[in-house]
Design a protein around this motif. Structure first.
Motif, mmCIF file in Angstrom:
data_model
loop_
_atom_site.group_PDB
_atom_site.id
_atom_site.type_symbol
_atom_site.label_atom_id
_atom_site.label_comp_id
_atom_site.label_asym_id
_atom_site.label_seq_id
_atom_site.Cartn_x
_atom_site.Cartn_y
_atom_site.Cartn_z
ATOM 1 N N GLU A 1 0.838 -1.200 0.000
ATOM 2 C CA GLU A 1 0.000 0.000 0.000
ATOM 3 C C GLU A 1 0.875 1.253 0.000
ATOM 4 N N ALA A 2 1.936 1.245 0.803
ATOM 5 C CA ALA A 2 2.857 2.381 0.844
ATOM 6 C C ALA A 2 3.494 2.605 -0.527
ATOM 7 N N ASP B 1 11.901 -4.815 -1.644
ATOM 8 C CA ASP B 1 12.986 -5.461 -0.893
ATOM 9 C C ASP B 1 13.765 -4.467 -0.034
ATOM 10 N N GLY B 2 14.035 -3.277 -0.585
ATOM 11 C CA GLY B 2 14.768 -2.265 0.174
ATOM 12 C C GLY B 2 13.983 -1.792 1.389
ATOM 13 N N ILE B 3 12.688 -1.609 1.213
ATOM 14 C CA ILE B 3 11.834 -1.177 2.323
ATOM 15 C C ILE B 3 11.762 -2.278 3.381
ATOM 16 N N LYS B 4 11.508 -3.512 2.955
ATOM 17 C CA LYS B 4 11.370 -4.610 3.911
ATOM 18 C C LYS B 4 12.668 -4.847 4.681
ATOM 19 N N ARG B 5 13.791 -4.798 3.986
ATOM 20 C CA ARG B 5 15.094 -5.001 4.636
ATOM 21 C C ARG B 5 15.288 -3.984 5.767
ATOM 22 N N ASN B 6 14.942 -2.725 5.498
ATOM 23 C CA ASN B 6 15.106 -1.684 6.512
ATOM 24 C C ASN B 6 14.099 -1.831 7.652
ATOM 25 N N ILE B 7 12.892 -2.249 7.347
ATOM 26 C CA ILE B 7 11.886 -2.469 8.396
ATOM 27 C C ILE B 7 12.342 -3.583 9.339
ATOM 28 N N ILE B 8 12.818 -4.677 8.776
ATOM 29 C CA ILE B 8 13.240 -5.806 9.607
ATOM 30 C C ILE B 8 14.398 -5.382 10.512
ATOM 31 N N GLY C 1 7.716 3.233 15.305
ATOM 32 C CA GLY C 1 7.119 2.630 14.119
ATOM 33 C C GLY C 1 8.022 1.680 13.366
ATOM 34 N N LEU C 2 7.535 1.211 12.240
ATOM 35 C CA LEU C 2 8.234 0.220 11.422
ATOM 36 C C LEU C 2 9.636 0.651 11.038
ATOM 37 N N ILE D 1 5.952 4.228 6.752
ATOM 38 C CA ILE D 1 6.765 3.780 5.608
ATOM 39 C C ILE D 1 6.905 4.903 4.587
ATOM 40 N N VAL D 2 5.792 5.526 4.221
ATOM 41 C CA VAL D 2 5.823 6.554 3.176
ATOM 42 C C VAL D 2 6.659 7.755 3.618
ATOM 43 N N ALA D 3 6.471 8.211 4.855
ATOM 44 C CA ALA D 3 7.252 9.350 5.345
ATOM 45 C C ALA D 3 8.743 9.006 5.404
#
Length: 185
Positions: free
Chosen positions: A89-90, A104-111, A136-137, A164-166
């Protein structure tokens, strides 16, 4: 026997009348180039031409509004309320706003930042010591969230999609994309 008379086409451009290719050929053969009705004044053709882009703009605006309404209706059913859904969604919102970043880049940083917990709070680093903990995430602090918040997402730091978006908007401004972030940022 039936006779057909070809009439040359005229195109008015800023008060100058120009014969089209078929008109030039006909005029050359029949000598009738000057027998045609005068062209419309330039201000009439310019007004008509100016109306066309306005109609095109109206169509584009209506199409965008229709797409937004369609997207708004799909939000709840298209994206599951989990990490995968939040990222997708983001990314959809980011695409509309020209914010780069890969799944992948977003998920890697969230984890790395929160382990996927949208309610994670860092209460030990320098920001927390100053009274503004990362949350947050993607572990964003409130002033950064406020500066890089994207209109259309909830104005809440711990909202997964807004976070995520911010964060991706901030990373794009500072590093080019979230994909270039490989440590705390």
């Amino acid at each position: 026997m039936r006779t057909t008379t070809l009439i040359p086409r005229r195109i008015a451009t800023t008060g100058i009348t120009v014969l089209g290719a078929a008109g030039i050929a006909t005029a050359a053969l029949t000598g009738t180039a000057h027998a045609q009705a005068p062209a419309k004044p330039a201000h009439q053709t310019a007004a008509k031409a100016a109306a066309k882009p306005a109609k095109a703009d109206d169509k584009a605006d209506k199409k965008a509004e229709k797409a937004e309404k369609k997207d708004a209706g799909k939000k709840a059913e298209d994206y599951p309320d989990n990490l995968d859904g939040w990222i997708r969604e983001a990314m959809s919102i980011m695409k509309k706003h020209g914010i780069p970043g890969s799944y992948d880049g977003i998920k890697r940083n969230i984890i790395r930042e929160s382990g996927g917990d949208p309610n994670a709070v860092n209460d030990w680093d320098i920001n927390a010591q100053k009274g503004i903990p990362s949350k947050g995430l993607l572990q964003v602090i409130q002033p950064t969230f406020d500066q890089y918040h994207v209109k259309g997402t909830p104005d809440k730091l711990t909202d997964p999609v807004a976070n995520i978006v911010a964060a991706c908007n901030y990373a794009a401004d500072r590093y080019g994309t979230m994909d270039n972030v490989d440590s705390a940022y």
